[in-house]
Write a protein that holds these residues in place. Sequence first.
Motif, PDB file in Angstrom:
ATOM      1  N   GLU A  64      24.938  61.505  40.993  1.00 56.96           N
ATOM      2  CA  GLU A  64      26.168  60.822  40.566  1.00 56.96           C
ATOM      3  C   GLU A  64      27.293  61.843  40.469  1.00 56.96           C
ATOM      4  OE1 GLU A  64      25.660  58.756  36.861  1.00 56.96           O
ATOM      5  OE2 GLU A  64      27.789  58.271  36.697  1.00 56.96           O
ATOM      6  N   PRO A  65      28.334  61.680  41.275  1.00 54.27           N
ATOM      7  CA  PRO A  65      29.406  62.686  41.244  1.00 54.27           C
ATOM      8  C   PRO A  65      30.242  62.593  39.969  1.00 54.27           C
ATOM      9  CG  PRO A  65      29.983  60.904  42.746  1.00 54.27           C
ATOM     10  CD  PRO A  65      28.613  60.599  42.235  1.00 54.27           C
ATOM     11  N   LEU A  66      30.696  63.719  39.507  1.00 56.93           N
ATOM     12  CA  LEU A  66      31.578  63.787  38.346  1.00 56.93           C
ATOM     13  C   LEU A  66      32.873  64.463  38.759  1.00 56.93           C
ATOM     14  CD1 LEU A  66      29.264  65.027  35.461  1.00 56.93           C
ATOM     15  CD2 LEU A  66      30.079  62.713  35.872  1.00 56.93           C
ATOM     16  N   LEU A  67      33.902  64.108  38.051  1.00 56.92           N
ATOM     17  CA  LEU A  67      35.171  64.803  38.255  1.00 56.92           C
ATOM     18  C   LEU A  67      35.129  66.048  37.382  1.00 56.92           C
ATOM     19  CD1 LEU A  67      37.947  64.213  39.659  1.00 56.92           C
ATOM     20  CD2 LEU A  67      38.720  63.398  37.445  1.00 56.92           C
ATOM     21  N   THR A  68      35.310  67.209  37.986  1.00 60.58           N
ATOM     22  CA  THR A  68      35.297  68.425  37.168  1.00 60.58           C
ATOM     23  C   THR A  68      36.721  68.780  36.776  1.00 60.58           C
ATOM     24  OG1 THR A  68      35.335  69.759  39.167  1.00 60.58           O
ATOM     25  CG2 THR A  68      33.199  69.386  38.167  1.00 60.58           C
ATOM     26  N   SER A  69      36.861  69.342  35.604  1.00 59.34           N
ATOM     27  CA  SER A  69      38.210  69.710  35.160  1.00 59.34           C
ATOM     28  C   SER A  69      38.513  71.132  35.615  1.00 59.34           C
ATOM     29  CB  SER A  69      38.322  69.586  33.649  1.00 59.34           C
ATOM     30  OG  SER A  69      37.458  70.497  33.034  1.00 59.34           O
ATOM     31  N   ALA A 117      42.962  53.882  59.104  1.00 59.89           N
ATOM     32  CA  ALA A 117      43.884  52.924  58.504  1.00 59.89           C
ATOM     33  C   ALA A 117      43.628  52.791  56.997  1.00 59.89           C
ATOM     34  CB  ALA A 117      43.729  51.566  59.160  1.00 59.89           C
ATOM     35  N   GLY A 118      42.411  53.155  56.576  1.00 65.43           N
ATOM     36  CA  GLY A 118      42.062  53.004  55.169  1.00 65.43           C
ATOM     37  C   GLY A 118      42.958  53.846  54.282  1.00 65.43           C
ATOM     38  N   ARG A 119      43.181  53.344  53.088  1.00 65.74           N
ATOM     39  CA  ARG A 119      44.010  54.093  52.164  1.00 65.74           C
ATOM     40  C   ARG A 119      43.185  55.285  51.681  1.00 65.74           C
ATOM     41  NH1 ARG A 119      45.578  53.228  46.724  1.00 65.74           N
ATOM     42  NH2 ARG A 119      44.197  51.450  46.581  1.00 65.74           N
ATOM     43  N   ARG A 120      43.708  56.443  51.853  1.00 69.07           N
ATOM     44  CA  ARG A 120      42.930  57.624  51.506  1.00 69.07           C
ATOM     45  C   ARG A 120      43.622  58.368  50.380  1.00 69.07           C
ATOM     46  NH1 ARG A 120      41.998  59.102  56.240  1.00 69.07           N
ATOM     47  NH2 ARG A 120      39.806  58.573  56.393  1.00 69.07           N
ATOM     48  N   ARG A 121      42.912  58.462  49.298  1.00 72.64           N
ATOM     49  CA  ARG A 121      43.499  59.187  48.177  1.00 72.64           C
ATOM     50  C   ARG A 121      42.706  60.458  47.968  1.00 72.64           C
ATOM     51  NH1 ARG A 121      43.136  56.010  43.100  1.00 72.64           N
ATOM     52  NH2 ARG A 121      41.649  54.735  44.186  1.00 72.64           N
ATOM     53  N   ARG A 122      43.366  61.554  48.023  1.00 72.52           N
ATOM     54  CA  ARG A 122      42.639  62.798  47.803  1.00 72.52           C
ATOM     55  C   ARG A 122      42.640  63.126  46.321  1.00 72.52           C
ATOM     56  NH1 ARG A 122      43.657  67.763  51.345  1.00 72.52           N
ATOM     57  NH2 ARG A 122      41.838  68.386  50.168  1.00 72.52           N
ATOM     58  N   SER A 123      41.483  63.364  45.825  1.00 74.11           N
ATOM     59  CA  SER A 123      41.405  63.757  44.427  1.00 74.11           C
ATOM     60  C   SER A 123      40.350  64.858  44.360  1.00 74.11           C
ATOM     61  CB  SER A 123      41.015  62.563  43.582  1.00 74.11           C
ATOM     62  OG  SER A 123      39.778  62.064  44.008  1.00 74.11           O
ATOM     63  N   ARG A 124      39.883  65.145  43.171  1.00 78.00           N
ATOM     64  CA  ARG A 124      38.894  66.194  43.075  1.00 78.00           C
ATOM     65  C   ARG A 124      37.641  65.704  42.394  1.00 78.00           C
ATOM     66  NH1 ARG A 124      41.144  71.607  41.360  1.00 78.00           N
ATOM     67  NH2 ARG A 124      42.623  72.078  43.027  1.00 78.00           N
ATOM     68  N   PRO A 125      36.976  64.752  43.031  1.00 79.86           N
ATOM     69  CA  PRO A 125      35.705  64.359  42.427  1.00 79.86           C
ATOM     70  C   PRO A 125      34.806  65.567  42.425  1.00 79.86           C
ATOM     71  CG  PRO A 125      36.370  62.830  44.130  1.00 79.86           C
ATOM     72  CD  PRO A 125      37.307  63.986  44.189  1.00 79.86           C
ATOM     73  N   ALA A 126      34.206  65.726  41.352  1.00 78.45           N
ATOM     74  CA  ALA A 126      33.427  66.876  41.022  1.00 78.45           C
ATOM     75  C   ALA A 126      32.824  67.541  42.174  1.00 78.45           C
ATOM     76  CB  ALA A 126      32.258  66.432  40.190  1.00 78.45           C
ATOM     77  N   CYS A 127      31.766  66.990  42.475  1.00 80.75           N
ATOM     78  CA  CYS A 127      31.082  67.453  43.631  1.00 80.75           C
ATOM     79  C   CYS A 127      31.364  68.916  43.639  1.00 80.75           C
ATOM     80  CB  CYS A 127      31.641  66.784  44.855  1.00 80.75           C
ATOM     81  SG  CYS A 127      31.785  65.043  44.540  1.00 80.75           S
ATOM     82  N   GLY A 128      32.132  69.355  42.806  1.00 83.93           N
ATOM     83  CA  GLY A 128      32.357  70.682  42.383  1.00 83.93           C
ATOM     84  C   GLY A 128      32.760  71.668  43.372  1.00 83.93           C
ATOM     85  N   VAL A 164      36.502  75.398  42.267  1.00 83.15           N
ATOM     86  CA  VAL A 164      35.922  74.074  42.014  1.00 83.15           C
ATOM     87  C   VAL A 164      35.874  73.311  43.319  1.00 83.15           C
ATOM     88  CG1 VAL A 164      36.044  72.024  40.580  1.00 83.15           C
ATOM     89  CG2 VAL A 164      37.001  74.169  39.781  1.00 83.15           C
ATOM     90  N   ALA A 165      36.760  72.368  43.436  1.00 83.99           N
ATOM     91  CA  ALA A 165      36.731  71.521  44.623  1.00 83.99           C
ATOM     92  C   ALA A 165      36.926  72.362  45.880  1.00 83.99           C
ATOM     93  CB  ALA A 165      37.805  70.469  44.531  1.00 83.99           C
TER      94      ALA A 165
END
Lengths: 237, 51
Positions: free
Chosen positions: A82-87, A226-237, B1-2
Amino acid sequence: MTEDPFVTHRRLLFTVAYEILGSAADADDVLQESWLRWARVDQAQVLDPRAYLVRIVTRQALNRLRTVSRRREDYVGAWLPEPLLTSPDIADDVELPESVSIAMLTVLEMLGPTERAVFVLRELFDTPYEEIVEAIGKSPDAARQIARRARDHVADRRPRMPVSQAEPLAVVERFLVAVCTGHVQEQMEVMAPDVVLIADGGGSCRPRALRSTAPSGSPGCWPAPAGRRRRSRPACG
Amino acid sequence: VAERSPAARVEIGGQMAVVSLVIEDGRLTRIYAMADPGKLTRLDAPAELTR
């Protein structure tokens, strides 16, 4: 009134459980069960609450892992952590972000439950063998042997993470541009010849849109540009 | 990190997925795609992790 040690060490305990289980939901359950146990303990008698709590959590996580690993074996398709968003504040720690990456958690998934617990405690949390022994109920010699085996196993399979931090992002950018513009040739150049796609569709089916991305497949198989792509930093570290 | 092991949240036709990439020697070697909705619930706030 001083803070309950469980509260003080909650982040650490969650991290231990998450590393052992690869699932934040299961880690939460384990913390809940551990808290109930802790509440029944005569805390005045506990010399080292941190070590004591890590031991409780490890035992609970091991029990849980033994149960869920059977379920994960029956899972349809690949079971992924389960991926987590890392801070950003954990970036100062060199090893932690890598240890919670999906790649690393997937490698840990190949270890047996006890091997995994020992590896996590020893390699990631620098836990002394005396404490590991108490948590897993094995002899010190056995614990050392398990640790060595787990270390070798992980060393053989962990990805060679690049030293430079700029490089991976540049590669990703190149890849995304190639995907969005439909440049198959460029996509193939960014991917290693033996690139592997591992997809977790939730245990019922393989995710349709992500079925294949191999260089031999059509670029349309990859998430449509075409998909909406939002880049974020899901953990996956 | 990422940056060490980059990941992105993607949405394709309303379906959410997380894609995590492994890059070795300048090339993509592994692509992990997670589309289980039950497993993608913790991506709005950073998890509290520590050693």
